[in-house]
Design an enzyme around this catalytic site. Structure first.
Site, PDB file in Angstrom:
ATOM      1  N   ALA A 266      -1.722  -4.225   1.148  1.00 46.50           N
ATOM      2  CA  ALA A 266      -2.255  -4.091  -0.210  1.00 46.50           C
ATOM      3  C   ALA A 266      -1.101  -4.248  -1.182  1.00 46.50           C
ATOM      4  O   ALA A 266       0.059  -4.231  -0.788  1.00 46.50           O
ATOM      5  CB  ALA A 266      -2.906  -2.717  -0.392  1.00 46.50           C
ATOM      6  N   GLU A 302      -1.419   3.063  -2.661  1.00 46.62           N
ATOM      7  CA  GLU A 302      -1.350   2.145  -3.811  1.00 46.62           C
ATOM      8  C   GLU A 302      -1.576   2.890  -5.119  1.00 46.62           C
ATOM      9  O   GLU A 302      -0.953   2.572  -6.133  1.00 46.62           O
ATOM     10  CB  GLU A 302      -2.368   1.010  -3.649  1.00 46.62           C
ATOM     11  CG  GLU A 302      -2.209   0.190  -2.362  1.00 46.62           C
ATOM     12  CD  GLU A 302      -0.806  -0.354  -2.153  1.00 46.62           C
ATOM     13  OE1 GLU A 302      -0.141  -0.697  -3.151  1.00 46.62           O
ATOM     14  OE2 GLU A 302      -0.363  -0.425  -0.985  1.00 46.62           O
TER      15      GLU A 302
HETATM   16 ZN   LIG Z   1       3.806   0.488  -1.389  1.00 47.25          ZN
END
Ligand SMILES: [Zn+2]
Length: 851
Positions: A266, A302
Site C-alpha cells: 500500500a 497507512e
Molecule cells: Zn509505510
C-alpha cells in the site's frame, strides 16, 4: 556520475496541475503552473522530469513573461530551463506543458487493467510516486524537503471516477467533448512523493464518518461489498491516532483505493491511500485469521502515516526508517487496541524474528545510513527499516514508559508539522519530554548493524546473576567482537518464593545482579520486547524448561525457542540439542510459539538429504500429534481466532511436512465433499487446499487454476494461485513456472509464485533452471524492487552445496536491479543453511532415526 541534490536557489510553493490521461492510447497530457521563489539571482531553473516530453516552458513575474528553452538530461532525470535573462530574486510563476506515457511498470503514472463483473476489460490510470517517481507524471522538485501545496485538476471521460488527495471542489463540463474537469481542493504543504491521482471506472462505498472525516473505499465494480472490514479498521484507526498524536487528521477526507496491479502492499498518499486488493478487500466470513489481520495491519499502518510521514516528513531518504518504523510500531499499537484478543504484540515477535534473521548477517546494514541518490533509498524498503525499526521503537517505548514516549511523539509532531525533520529531532523531542539522554541509548541500535546476544549465567553460590553481551552473528568472521550496545535488559526471577521484576541498562560487556537468595528461575527479556537474543547457562535453561509452562508468557516462550534455533543455525547449539529443547513444547497451545517450531521443521525438510526425509516426517508427526489430537478438525465454540488459526497451521504442517496419510485422506474427503468446503472454518479450508495440492495431480491442478481465475475475493484468488506451487509432479511444476511469464498471472503476483517454487523441495531445481533461462525476461517484466527482490528470496531455499555454487556463479557477474545489500543477504542466508547442512547431517541422521 555523482549525484547532487537539486539546487535550492529556486523553491516551489504551489503547483496547479492539470492532467488529461488517454486510457485507450496509454498516454497523458499535462500543464502546470508553479509558484516559486527565486532566492538568489538564477540563470536557470532545474527540476526533475523523467520519461516526459516538456513541450513548452515560460516564466512570468516582475511584469514580464518569457518563453524558455528546455534541456532534458535523461541520466540525472532532470530538465534545465533557461530564459532570456537571469531571474531576479522574488516571486515568479513557472508555466510548463508536457506529455508522457502511462507505463506498465507499476511506478510513476501507470496502467492497471482488470476484468469487470460484466466480463469487460477495464483500465485504470494510477500513480505510485515513492521514492522518486512523481517526476514521471509532472516536472517537479522531486525531493521530500520541497514541500508545496498541490491543486490538481483531472480531465477525464464523463463516465469515469477521478480521485486525488483532497475532496472534489468543483466539476466542470468540458465544452464540446464528453469529458469533465474534476478540480480538487488545495492540499496542505506536502512532499511530491505523496501526491496521487487515480482515474477509471472505480466505485466508492458510502462514506463512514470518523471524527467528522468521511472515509470511503474504492474498488473496481463488483468488489465494493468486500470493503466493510477495512472501513471498520480505518474508522477506528483514524480516531485512535488522533487521540494518540493529539493532532487532528491532516486531510479533508480519506479514500482507500484498491488497485488491481500494485507493486507494494500500500502507499500512504495523503487522503488517497492506494492498496493492492489483498491488503484492503476481504470477506470476513471466508477469510482466515491471517488474511484479516493483514488487512487490519496495512490499513492501520497507512493511516498512521497520515501524521507520521505526511504531516511531518523525513528531510531526506536517509530518514525513511523514521517514517516506516514508526508506522510499523503504530500499526501494531492500533490493531492491538482494536482487537486485544488477537495479541498482536505477541505476533510482532514473529516480525521481529525476521529482522533478527537479516540483522544477524555480516551483510546486514544499520537502520539509518547515508543515502546519496534516491534510488539508494529504494533498497531501504526492507525488514530492517520496518521490523527492526519498529522493534527498537517498541523497546524504547517500554523502557521509557508508554506515556513518556507518547509525550515525546506529540512534541515532535507539533514542532515539525507541515515541515520536515531528522532522526535527531525525534530523539530531542522524546528526550525533552522524559528527561533522558535518548541518542546515547539509541544511536547504537540505529547507526550500527547487528544486535547483541545476552548470556545469562549464575555465579558463585548462584545468588549472583551475570549478564554479558556480545554481537550475535550466524557466520563468524572475527569482526565486531568487542562491540557493545546500551541494552535495556529487563528480567524476572523467582527468589525465596517471590517473583522479582528488575531492569538493568547493560552498557558494558558485563553486568551483575545480586539476589537475596538463589533464584529458582530467571527470565531475561521480561515481557519479550527487547531487540536482543538471550542465551541461558545450562542450569538456568534447565530450570526454565522444567518450570510449569505458564511461568513464561507466550512471547517469552517464543523468544526461547527462536533464540535457540538461531544459535543452532550459528553453530553454537547442535541441531539435536535444539530438537531436544523443541521437544519440551509438544503440549504448547499458543499459536505464535508454534511459528518457530513449525518453521524450523520446514527448514530441516529443505536441508536434509532425500533418504532422511521419511524419518524427519516421522519426527514431525510425533511432535505434532498431541496438539493435533487436541484441536481436531472442527472449531469448538470456545475457540478464539488464534486457536482457529493454529488448527489450520498444525493440519497443514502434518499434511505436508509430516506427510501424514490420515490427515491427507481427511483433507481429501473434505475437498471431495464439494459444497461442504464452504462450511469449513476458513483456516482449515486454506490448509485443506494446500494439502490437496501437495498430494494432488492433473485434475486438481486444473480445478485450482479455474478457481484462481473465477475467484470471488482477492484472498480466494491468492490461495488458489499460491497453492499451484505446492503440486509436486515435475510436469505441473513446469506449468506453474510457465504461468509466471505467460501473462496469466499479474506481474505483482508472479514473483511470489516463483519464489515459492524455488523454496519447494520438489520444485527448486526445475525452478532454478527456469529462472536462469528466463532471467532477462523477468528483469524486464517484473517490478524490480518489490518483484525481483521477492523472487530472489527463493534462492535461500537452494540448500545443496552444488546449487549454492551455481547460484553464486550466476549472480557473480550480474548487477541486479534491486539495490542495496539484499542479494548479498540472500546469498549469506543460503551459505548459513548450506554450512548447517554440512555440519549437522550426521547428528540429524542419528537423531531422526530414533523416530
Ligand atoms: Zn509505510
Amino acid at each position: 556520475m555523482t549525484f547532487a541534490r537539486l539546487p535550492r536557489t529556486v523553491v516551489p510553493h504551489r503547483y496547479d496541475i492539470q492532467l488529461e490521461p488517454d486510457l485507450a492510447a496509454s498516454t497523458f497530457a499535462g500543464e502546470e503552473t508553479i509558484d516559486v521563489t527565486v532566492c538568489e539571482t538564477a540563470a536557470e531553473i532545474v527540476v526533475n522530469a523523467a520519461d516526459l516530453t516538456i513541450r513548452s516552458a515560460a516564466i512570468e513575474g516582475h511584469g514580464r513573461r518569457w518563453a524558455g528553452s528546455v534541456e532534458m538530461d535523461d541520466a540525472t532525470e532532470r530538465a534545465v530551463l533557461r530564459f532570456r535573462e537571469p531571474l531576479q530574486p522574488g516571486p515568479w510563476r513557472l508555466l510548463l506543458k508536457f506529455s508522457g506515457v502511462l507505463n506498465d511498470k507499476l511506478r510513476g503514472f501507470y496502467r492497471s487493467t482488470f476484468t469487470g463483473d460484466d466480463g469487460r476489460q477495464g483500465t485504470l490510470a494510477v500513480t505510485q510516486f515513492e521514492a522518486a517517481d512523481a517526476r514521471r507524471a509532472f516536472p517537479c522538485w522531486d525531493e521530500p524537503a520541497f514541500k508545496a501545496v498541490f491543486q490538481i485538476t483531472l480531465v477525464v471521460d464523463d463516465a469515469l471516477a477521478a480521485i486525488s488527495n483532497t475532496r472534489v471542489a468543483d466539476v466542470r463540463p468540458v465544452a464540446g467533448r464528453a469529458k469533465k474537469a474534476v478540480v480538487f481542493a488545495p492540499t496542505i504543504p506536502m512532499s511530491t512523493y505523496l501526491v496521487a491521482f487515480v482515474i477509471g471506472s472505480l466505485e466508492p462505498t458510502e462514506p463512514v464518518q470518523a471524527d467528522g472525516v468521511p472515509i470511503r473505499v474504492w474498488a473496481v465494480p463488483g468488489k465494493g461489498h468486500l470493503a466493510r472490514f477495512a472501513l471498520q479498521v480505518a474508522a477506528f484507526s483514524l480516531q485512535f491516532f488522533r487521540e494518540y498524536y493529539g493532532v487532528p487528521y491532516p486531510g479533508d477526507k480519506l479514500d482507500l483505493i484498491a488497485i488491481p496491479d500494485f507493486a507494494f502492499g500500500a502507499m500512504e498518499n495523503l487522503g488517497a491511500i492506494t492498496f493492492r486488493e489483498t491488503a484492503l478487500l476481504v470477506d470476513e466470513a471466508s477469510a482466515t485469521h491471517g488474511e484479516q489481520a493483514r488487512v487490519a495491519h496495512v490499513v492501520a499502518h497507512e493511516i498512521a502515516h497520515m501524521w507520521f510521514g505526511d504531516l511531518v516528513t523525513m528531510a531526506w531518504w536517509n530518514g525513511l526508517w523514521l517514517n516506516e518504523a514508526f508506522a510499523t510500531f503504530m500499526e501494531v499499537l492500533a490493531v492491538d487496541a482494536w482487537r486485544p484478543a488477537w495479541e498482536r504484540w505477541n505476533h510482532f515477535g514473529v516480525s521481529r524474528a525476521a529482522a533478527f534473521l537479516t540483522d544477524g548477517l555480516q551483510s546486514s546494514r544499520p537502520i539509518e545510513f547515508d543515502v546519496v541518490a534516491p534510488k539508494d533509498a529504494e533498497a531501504m524498503f526492507d525488514v530492517l527499516t520496518y521490523e527492526k525499526g519498529g522493534a527498537v521503537l517498541r523497546m524504547l517505548e517500554q523502557y521509557l514508559g508508554p506515556e513518556n514516549f507518547r509525550a515525546g511523539v506529540r512534541r515532535y509532531l507539533v514542532t515539525h508539522q507541515f515541515a520536515t525533520a531528522e532522526t535527531t529531532d525525534l530523539w530531542k523531542a522524546i528526550g525533552e519530554a522524559c528527561d533522558q539522554p535518548i541518542p546515547e541509548i539509541m544511536d547504537g541500535w540505529i547507526f550500527r548493524q547487528g544486535y547483541p546476544l545476552v548470556t545469562v549465567e549464575a555465579e558463585g553460590a548462584g545468588e549472583t546473576i551475570r549478564f554479558s553481551q556480545r554481537p550475535f552473528r550466524y557466520l563468524h568472521d572475527g569482526e565486531g567482537g568487542a562491540a557493545t550496545w546500551h541494552v535495556p535488559v529487563t528480567y524476572r526471577a523467582r527468589v525465596n518464593g517471590e517473583v522479582i521484576h528488575g531492569r538493568l541498562l547493560l552498557s558494558a560487556e558485563n553486568g551483575r545482579v545480586h539476589f537475596p537468595g538463589r533464584p529458582g528461575w530467571v527470565v531475561a527479556n521480561d515481557g519479550g520486547h527487547g531487540f536482543y537474543r538471550v542465551h541461558y547457562g545450562p542450569e538456568l535453561l534447565r530450570s526454565l524448561l522444567d518450570a510449569p509452562r505458564g511461568t513464561m508468557t507466550p512471547i517469552e516462550r517464543f523468544n526461547l525457542v527462536n533464540d535457540a534455533w538461531a544459535e543452532s543455525l550459528a553453530g553454537t547449539l547442535s541441531a539435536s540439542s535444539f530438537l531436544d529443547l523443541a521437544g519440551h513444547f509438544t503440549e504448547e497451545s499458543d499459536r505464535n510459539v508454534w511459528t518457530p517450531l513449525l518453521s524450523s521443521l520446514g527448514f530441516l525438510a529443505r536441508v536434509v538429504p532425500g533418504d532422511l526425509r521419511p524419518p524427519l516426517e516421522r519426527l514431525t508427526r510425533a511432535r505434532l500429534s498431541s496438539v493435533a489430537a487436541r484441536l481436531g478438525w472442527s472449531p469448538r465454540p470456545e475457540d478464539g481466532e488464534l486457536v482457529r488459526e493454529l488448527r489450520g497451521e498444525i493440519l497443514r504442517a502434518l499434511g505436508t511436512l509430516g506427510n501424514d496419510e490420515g490427515v491427507q485422506r481427511a483433507a481429501r474427503d473434505r475437498y471431495d465433499a464439494g459444497g461442504e468446503m464452504a462450511v469449513l472454518d476458513p483456516n482449515v479450508l486454506a490448509a485443506v487446499l494446500t494439502i490437496v495440492a501437495h498430494t494432488g495431480g492433473e485434475a486438481e491442478y486444473a480445478e485450482y487454476l479455474k478457481r484462481f481465475k473465477a475467484a470471488q475475493t482477492p484472498q480466494e484468488e491468492q490461495r488458489h494461485l499460491r497453492a499451484l506451487a505446492d503440486f509436486r509432479s515435475p510436469e505441473l511444476v513446469r506449468r506453474t513456472l510457465d504461468l509466471s511469464l505467460n501473462g496469466q498471472v499479474r506481474t505483482q503476483d508472479a514473483p511470489f509464485l516463483v519464489r515459492d517454487l524455488l523454496m519447494g523441495v520438489h520444485s527448486r531445481e526445475l525452478a532454478w533452471a527456469f529462472v536462469k533461462e528466463h532471467w532477462a525476461e523477468m528483469e524486464r517484466l517484473y517490478p524490480s524492487q518489490s518483484g525481483l527482490r521477492r523472487l530472489c528470496e527463493g534462492i535461500t531455499g537452494l540448500v545443496t552445496p552444488g546449487l549454492e555454487a551455481d547460484v553464486r556463479e550466476f549472480f557473480g557477474g550480474r548487477s541486479v536491479a534491486f539495490g542495496g545489500k539484499t542479494l548479498l543477504q540472500y546469498l549469506e542466508r543460503l551459505g548459513v543453511a548450506v554450512r548447517f547442512r554440512e555440519r549437522e547431517e550426521a547428528s540429524l541422521r542419528a537423531y531422526c532415526e530414533q523416530f
